[in-house]
Design a protein around this motif. Structure first.
Motif, PDB file in Angstrom:
ATOM      1  N   LYS A 184       0.846  -1.199   0.000  1.00  0.00           N
ATOM      2  CA  LYS A 184       0.000   0.000   0.000  1.00  0.00           C
ATOM      3  C   LYS A 184       0.875   1.239   0.000  1.00  0.00           C
ATOM      4  O   LYS A 184       1.844   1.307   0.765  1.00  0.00           O
ATOM      5  CB  LYS A 184      -0.893   0.009   1.237  1.00  0.00           C
ATOM      6  CG  LYS A 184      -2.091  -0.881   1.092  1.00  0.00           C
ATOM      7  CD  LYS A 184      -3.030  -0.676   2.256  1.00  0.00           C
ATOM      8  CE  LYS A 184      -4.288  -1.500   2.051  1.00  0.00           C
ATOM      9  NZ  LYS A 184      -5.246  -1.315   3.112  1.00  0.00           N
ATOM     10  N   CYS A 185       0.518   2.221  -0.837  1.00  0.00           N
ATOM     11  CA  CYS A 185       1.247   3.493  -0.839  1.00  0.00           C
ATOM     12  C   CYS A 185       1.108   4.126   0.546  1.00  0.00           C
ATOM     13  O   CYS A 185       0.015   4.146   1.114  1.00  0.00           O
ATOM     14  CB  CYS A 185       0.656   4.401  -1.908  1.00  0.00           C
ATOM     15  SG  CYS A 185       1.151   6.124  -1.737  1.00  0.00           S
ATOM     16  N   GLU A 186       2.207   4.635   1.069  1.00  0.00           N
ATOM     17  CA  GLU A 186       2.186   5.205   2.431  1.00  0.00           C
ATOM     18  C   GLU A 186       1.355   6.471   2.514  1.00  0.00           C
ATOM     19  O   GLU A 186       0.949   6.886   3.581  1.00  0.00           O
ATOM     20  CB  GLU A 186       3.621   5.515   2.881  1.00  0.00           C
ATOM     21  CG  GLU A 186       4.327   4.262   3.314  1.00  0.00           C
ATOM     22  CD  GLU A 186       5.712   4.541   3.854  1.00  0.00           C
ATOM     23  OE1 GLU A 186       6.110   5.721   3.948  1.00  0.00           O
ATOM     24  OE2 GLU A 186       6.391   3.555   4.176  1.00  0.00           O
ATOM     25  N   VAL A 187       1.130   7.121   1.379  1.00  0.00           N
ATOM     26  CA  VAL A 187       0.366   8.376   1.407  1.00  0.00           C
ATOM     27  C   VAL A 187      -1.123   8.127   1.153  1.00  0.00           C
ATOM     28  O   VAL A 187      -1.972   8.550   1.928  1.00  0.00           O
ATOM     29  CB  VAL A 187       0.926   9.386   0.372  1.00  0.00           C
ATOM     30  CG1 VAL A 187       0.150  10.702   0.421  1.00  0.00           C
ATOM     31  CG2 VAL A 187       2.415   9.609   0.589  1.00  0.00           C
ATOM     32  N   CYS A 188      -1.429   7.425   0.053  1.00  0.00           N
ATOM     33  CA  CYS A 188      -2.843   7.309  -0.328  1.00  0.00           C
ATOM     34  C   CYS A 188      -3.443   5.934  -0.051  1.00  0.00           C
ATOM     35  O   CYS A 188      -4.660   5.768  -0.104  1.00  0.00           O
ATOM     36  CB  CYS A 188      -3.039   7.673  -1.797  1.00  0.00           C
ATOM     37  SG  CYS A 188      -2.303   6.468  -2.915  1.00  0.00           S
ATOM     38  N   GLY A 189      -2.600   4.945   0.175  1.00  0.00           N
ATOM     39  CA  GLY A 189      -3.107   3.602   0.477  1.00  0.00           C
ATOM     40  C   GLY A 189      -3.444   2.771  -0.745  1.00  0.00           C
ATOM     41  O   GLY A 189      -3.867   1.625  -0.616  1.00  0.00           O
TER      42      GLY A 189
ATOM     43  N   ILE B 248       6.029   4.969  -1.976  1.00  0.00           N
ATOM     44  CA  ILE B 248       5.058   6.008  -2.357  1.00  0.00           C
ATOM     45  C   ILE B 248       4.708   5.788  -3.821  1.00  0.00           C
ATOM     46  O   ILE B 248       5.599   5.623  -4.663  1.00  0.00           O
ATOM     47  CB  ILE B 248       5.650   7.412  -2.125  1.00  0.00           C
ATOM     48  CG1 ILE B 248       5.969   7.570  -0.633  1.00  0.00           C
ATOM     49  CG2 ILE B 248       4.702   8.506  -2.580  1.00  0.00           C
ATOM     50  CD1 ILE B 248       6.563   8.880  -0.250  1.00  0.00           C
ATOM     51  N   CYS B 249       3.418   5.779  -4.135  1.00  0.00           N
ATOM     52  CA  CYS B 249       3.001   5.407  -5.495  1.00  0.00           C
ATOM     53  C   CYS B 249       3.332   6.511  -6.510  1.00  0.00           C
ATOM     54  O   CYS B 249       3.630   7.655  -6.145  1.00  0.00           O
ATOM     55  CB  CYS B 249       1.504   5.092  -5.520  1.00  0.00           C
ATOM     56  SG  CYS B 249       0.448   6.538  -5.440  1.00  0.00           S
ATOM     57  N   ALA B 250       3.261   6.151  -7.792  1.00  0.00           N
ATOM     58  CA  ALA B 250       3.613   7.073  -8.878  1.00  0.00           C
ATOM     59  C   ALA B 250       2.726   8.321  -8.845  1.00  0.00           C
ATOM     60  O   ALA B 250       3.190   9.437  -9.104  1.00  0.00           O
ATOM     61  CB  ALA B 250       3.471   6.356 -10.216  1.00  0.00           C
ATOM     62  N   PHE B 251       1.462   8.146  -8.510  1.00  0.00           N
ATOM     63  CA  PHE B 251       0.538   9.283  -8.443  1.00  0.00           C
ATOM     64  C   PHE B 251       0.987  10.261  -7.351  1.00  0.00           C
ATOM     65  O   PHE B 251       1.170  11.457  -7.601  1.00  0.00           O
ATOM     66  CB  PHE B 251      -0.880   8.766  -8.155  1.00  0.00           C
ATOM     67  CG  PHE B 251      -1.870   9.842  -7.807  1.00  0.00           C
ATOM     68  CD1 PHE B 251      -2.467  10.591  -8.799  1.00  0.00           C
ATOM     69  CD2 PHE B 251      -2.206  10.097  -6.477  1.00  0.00           C
ATOM     70  CE1 PHE B 251      -3.381  11.591  -8.480  1.00  0.00           C
ATOM     71  CE2 PHE B 251      -3.116  11.097  -6.155  1.00  0.00           C
ATOM     72  CZ  PHE B 251      -3.707  11.838  -7.162  1.00  0.00           C
ATOM     73  N   CYS B 252       1.200   9.747  -6.141  1.00  0.00           N
ATOM     74  CA  CYS B 252       1.563  10.634  -5.020  1.00  0.00           C
ATOM     75  C   CYS B 252       2.912  11.314  -5.254  1.00  0.00           C
ATOM     76  O   CYS B 252       3.098  12.465  -4.856  1.00  0.00           O
ATOM     77  CB  CYS B 252       1.564   9.859  -3.707  1.00  0.00           C
ATOM     78  SG  CYS B 252      -0.101   9.389  -3.199  1.00  0.00           S
ATOM     79  N   ARG B 253       3.828  10.611  -5.928  1.00  0.00           N
ATOM     80  CA  ARG B 253       5.136  11.230  -6.210  1.00  0.00           C
ATOM     81  C   ARG B 253       4.960  12.418  -7.153  1.00  0.00           C
ATOM     82  O   ARG B 253       5.533  13.480  -6.955  1.00  0.00           O
ATOM     83  CB  ARG B 253       6.094  10.202  -6.828  1.00  0.00           C
ATOM     84  CG  ARG B 253       6.853   9.441  -5.743  1.00  0.00           C
ATOM     85  CD  ARG B 253       7.856   8.499  -6.347  1.00  0.00           C
ATOM     86  NE  ARG B 253       7.221   7.235  -6.670  1.00  0.00           N
ATOM     87  CZ  ARG B 253       7.378   6.549  -7.782  1.00  0.00           C
ATOM     88  NH1 ARG B 253       8.159   7.000  -8.729  1.00  0.00           N
ATOM     89  NH2 ARG B 253       6.764   5.409  -7.985  1.00  0.00           N
TER      90      ARG B 253
HETATM   91 ZN    ZN Z   1      -0.181   7.086  -3.344  1.00  0.00          ZN
END
Ligand code: ZN
Ligand code: AMP
Ligand code: FES
Length: 316
Positions: free
Chosen positions: A280-285, A292-297
């Motif tokens: 799970k991405c640490e920011v958005c889950g 951290i997923c590509a979107f959040c980066r």
């Molecule tokens: Zn994310």
């Protein structure tokens, strides 16, 4: 004398479909178009005829024709139009207006994600980041993530996109030449979710040639965007498309033959392509192969660029 329609044998033929050896009148063409959507959905088991289905609608001819065609083909299903307003100056407003016009015409529910209002930036802001030459690719990552967010809000298990035959075959070719097998596999007609709670992504237009989406829009008086995205540029994908057109000149079935070959290849490739290890991405889950997923980066980068720019601007 003009030829008569090969189906109804009464009206004048207006559309020539050499790959199917048919010449059709406007009415029979529309039936042909929606029947193909119905068959594609049924053959690939994309959804049930009474499902609730999210349709990603950009305002472009393909996804607008898709929403209209799906409604015609599956009157008992419940469709929700999902639109991402990308905030692109001189473009996104126009796209959104067209989408609003169509959902009104079809009496379909609409769920919008407004990037500027909800996240405080627009796709134009990527111009000030390291993505300045690759705004489209950053935009693609942002959109894919937001389709999931919208599907979650609309409570739809299935997400349909307007990728047509030409899109899919040219992307397949591109991935084939670049030996990008994991991306090639992802072009299949039904893409299973990466994690529970995510959507099945389906492509009901995978067998529909692009020019027929335009014809269907014109014959059915479907509104669609007339502006082009200012960030679009002629790339390798375009050149692959030109190669495809060239190869299709003497063989109208060429794109279908390519699609059939790729569809046969996919299960074989799937056995060899290593599935990414997801967490799970640490920011958005949402699922991600890194912390951290590509979107959040990308969101982080674009917000940082905005902050820096705003600091440098004189206050009025
Ligand atoms: Zn994310
Ligand atoms: P593209 O990657 O721009 O060729 O778009 C492929 C498909 O993604 C379209 O046919 C739509 O189904 C969907 N799509 C693209 N942009 C948007 C958008 N802004 N809002 C909703 N759906 C979109
Ligand atoms: Fe995404 Fe043009 S629509 S950059």
């Amino acid at each position: 004398m003009p030829a008569t329609c090969s189906r109804c044998r009464s009206a004048a033929a207006e559309v020539n479909l050499p790959y199917a050896k048919l010449r059709l009148c406007a009415r029979c063409f529309k039936d042909f178009y929606t029947n193909r959507i119905r068959r594609t959905v049924e053959d690939f088991k994309m959804f049930r005829s009474d499902d609730r289905v999210g349709v990603a609608v950009s305002g472009g001819k393909d996804s607008m024709a898709l929403l209209h065609g799906l409604k015609e083909a599956f009157p008992a299903a419940e469709f929700v139009a999902l639109h991402v307003d990308l905030g692109i100056r001189g473009y996104s407003e126009h796209c959104r207006e067209k989408v609003e016009e169509l959902v009104e015409m079809l009496d379909v529910e609409l769920e919008v994600f407004d990037l500027q209002r909800e996240l405080g930036f627009s796709i134009d802001d990527f111009k000030d980041t390291l993505y300045r030459r690759k705004v489209c690719s950053a935009c693609g990552t942002i959109k894919r993530h937001l389709f999931e967010v919208l599907a979650g809000r609309a409570k739809t298990r299935v997400l349909a996109t307007g990728h047509n035959l030409d899109d899919v075959v040219s992307m397949m070719l591109n991935n084939f030449f670049n030996r990008n097998w994991s991306q090639l596999v992802r072009l299949k007609p039904v893409l299973e979710p990466l994690m529970p709670n995510q959507t099945f992504k389906v492509k009901p237009l995978i067998k529909t040639p692009e020019d027929e989406d335009l014809l269907y829009c014109l014959y059915s008086e479907i509104p669609f965007r007339e502006e082009n995205c200012p960030h679009a540029h002629v790339g390798r994908l375009r050149r692959n498309r030109e190669t495809l057109e060239y190869l299709s000149k003497d063989n109208p079935n060429f794109k279908y033959q390519m699609l059939r070959t790729f569809l046969k290849l996919i299960p074989i490739l799937e056995g060899h392509v290593e599935k990414p290890k997801l967490r799970k991405c640490e920011v958005c889950g949402y699922p991600s192969s890194s912390q951290i997923c590509a979107f959040c980066r990308r969101v982080r980068i674009v917000k940082e660029a905005r902050r820096t720019r705003n600091k440098g601007e004189p206050r009025l």
